[in-house]
Design a protein around this motif. Structure first.
Motif, PDB file in Angstrom:
ATOM      1  N   ILE A  48      40.273 -21.115  59.522  1.00  0.00           N
ATOM      2  CA  ILE A  48      40.560 -19.830  60.172  1.00  0.00           C
ATOM      3  C   ILE A  48      40.346 -18.688  59.182  1.00  0.00           C
ATOM      4  O   ILE A  48      39.713 -17.675  59.501  1.00  0.00           O
ATOM      5  N   LEU A  49      40.865 -18.849  57.973  1.00  0.00           N
ATOM      6  CA  LEU A  49      40.700 -17.825  56.939  1.00  0.00           C
ATOM      7  C   LEU A  49      39.227 -17.571  56.634  1.00  0.00           C
ATOM      8  O   LEU A  49      38.816 -16.430  56.433  1.00  0.00           O
ATOM      9  N   SER A  50      38.435 -18.630  56.581  1.00  0.00           N
ATOM     10  CA  SER A  50      37.019 -18.470  56.248  1.00  0.00           C
ATOM     11  C   SER A  50      36.298 -17.618  57.290  1.00  0.00           C
ATOM     12  O   SER A  50      35.493 -16.756  56.948  1.00  0.00           O
ATOM     13  N   THR A 105      36.633 -17.385  65.366  1.00  0.00           N
ATOM     14  CA  THR A 105      37.625 -16.516  64.728  1.00  0.00           C
ATOM     15  C   THR A 105      36.947 -15.275  64.164  1.00  0.00           C
ATOM     16  O   THR A 105      37.390 -14.143  64.396  1.00  0.00           O
ATOM     17  N   GLY A 106      35.871 -15.489  63.422  1.00  0.00           N
ATOM     18  CA  GLY A 106      35.152 -14.359  62.833  1.00  0.00           C
ATOM     19  C   GLY A 106      34.535 -13.448  63.873  1.00  0.00           C
ATOM     20  O   GLY A 106      34.561 -12.219  63.725  1.00  0.00           O
ATOM     21  N   ALA A 122      43.021 -15.898  65.185  1.00  0.00           N
ATOM     22  CA  ALA A 122      43.485 -17.065  64.429  1.00  0.00           C
ATOM     23  C   ALA A 122      44.071 -18.128  65.353  1.00  0.00           C
ATOM     24  O   ALA A 122      43.802 -19.327  65.194  1.00  0.00           O
ATOM     25  N   LEU A 123      44.852 -17.706  66.330  1.00  0.00           N
ATOM     26  CA  LEU A 123      45.448 -18.658  67.272  1.00  0.00           C
ATOM     27  C   LEU A 123      44.388 -19.291  68.171  1.00  0.00           C
ATOM     28  O   LEU A 123      44.465 -20.487  68.491  1.00  0.00           O
ATOM     29  N   ILE A 124      43.398 -18.507  68.573  1.00  0.00           N
ATOM     30  CA  ILE A 124      42.294 -19.058  69.371  1.00  0.00           C
ATOM     31  C   ILE A 124      41.515 -20.079  68.545  1.00  0.00           C
ATOM     32  O   ILE A 124      41.122 -21.152  69.036  1.00  0.00           O
ATOM     33  N   ALA A 174      47.587 -16.878  58.511  1.00  0.00           N
ATOM     34  CA  ALA A 174      46.180 -16.653  58.172  1.00  0.00           C
ATOM     35  C   ALA A 174      45.695 -15.326  58.733  1.00  0.00           C
ATOM     36  O   ALA A 174      44.974 -14.581  58.060  1.00  0.00           O
ATOM     37  N   GLY A 175      46.089 -15.021  59.969  1.00  0.00           N
ATOM     38  CA  GLY A 175      45.703 -13.752  60.568  1.00  0.00           C
ATOM     39  C   GLY A 175      46.268 -12.565  59.808  1.00  0.00           C
ATOM     40  O   GLY A 175      45.559 -11.586  59.533  1.00  0.00           O
TER      41      GLY A 175
END
Length: 198
Positions: A48-50, A105-106, A122-124, A174-175
């Protein structure tokens, strides 16, 4: 015409591949964190972070590189797994899902960089990870792996209830983290300037 990857892209991608390797093997130190054959790791968090930090394209490329490095034989998957045999593992769907998790996410965040959007994206991304990974696991156990006695589709999802609270909290973190890094660090960075110029 697609833009080329630059040195800074490759550097950040390499950092996230390394983070995935570390996040995958948390269970090496706490082996009891394995439920139904599914290791509880930090890989979803890093995927998610990436996507949130690197963007949809580079985030997805980074997760694909991680997957191919593991398939090539490097022990970078959970419990230091690796090799082509991972393709038939019941948990390989989770690894495959990281590519789409990072991309979606991105993509969502690229439209608007507000905190609610970061958390929603992030949740998606986490939901995508669960849907692909759990369905792969179910079909793997049904079609080619040795399924536990009485294994059902419902049981596959019940196994995922255990890591779910952890992944929801980590997805939200992360979000929030990606949003703060964007506004405090990346917004004026050379990385963003290169992205905007390309």
């Amino acid at each position: 015409m697609k833009k080329k990857l630059r040195t800074i892209d490759l550097t950040l991608a390499g950092m996230f591949v390394a983070l995935m390797c570390v996040g995958a093997n948390i269970t090496t130190f706490v082996p009891f964190m394995v439920i139904g054959g599914v290791p509880i790791t930090l890989q979803t968090f890093v995927a998610i972070l990436s996507g949130a930090i690197l963007g949809s394209r580079l985030g997805a490329i980074t997760m694909a590189v991680y997957m191919f490095v593991g398939l090539a034989g490097a022990p970078v998957f959970a419990k230091f797994g690796g090799g082509m045999s991972s393709l038939i593992s019941p948990t390989f769907g989770f690894i495959l899902s990281y590519i789409l998790t990072a991309y979606i996410t991105g993509k969502i965040i690229e439209a608007k960089k507000s905190l609610p959007i970061y958390i929603t994206a992030a949740l998606i991304g986490m939901v995508i990870n669960y849907v692909i990974g759990t369905n792969w696991m179910y079909f793997a156990y049904k079609l080619w792996a040795a399924a536990p006695d009485g294994f059902t589709y419902k049981m596959a999802w019940l196994w995922m209830v255990v890591p779910l609270p952890k992944d929801i909290v980590l997805a939200i973190c992360a979000g929030i983290m990606a949003n703060r890094l964007e506004h405090k660090v990346f917004a004026r960075s050379q990385f963003r300037k290169i992205q905007r110029a390309s």
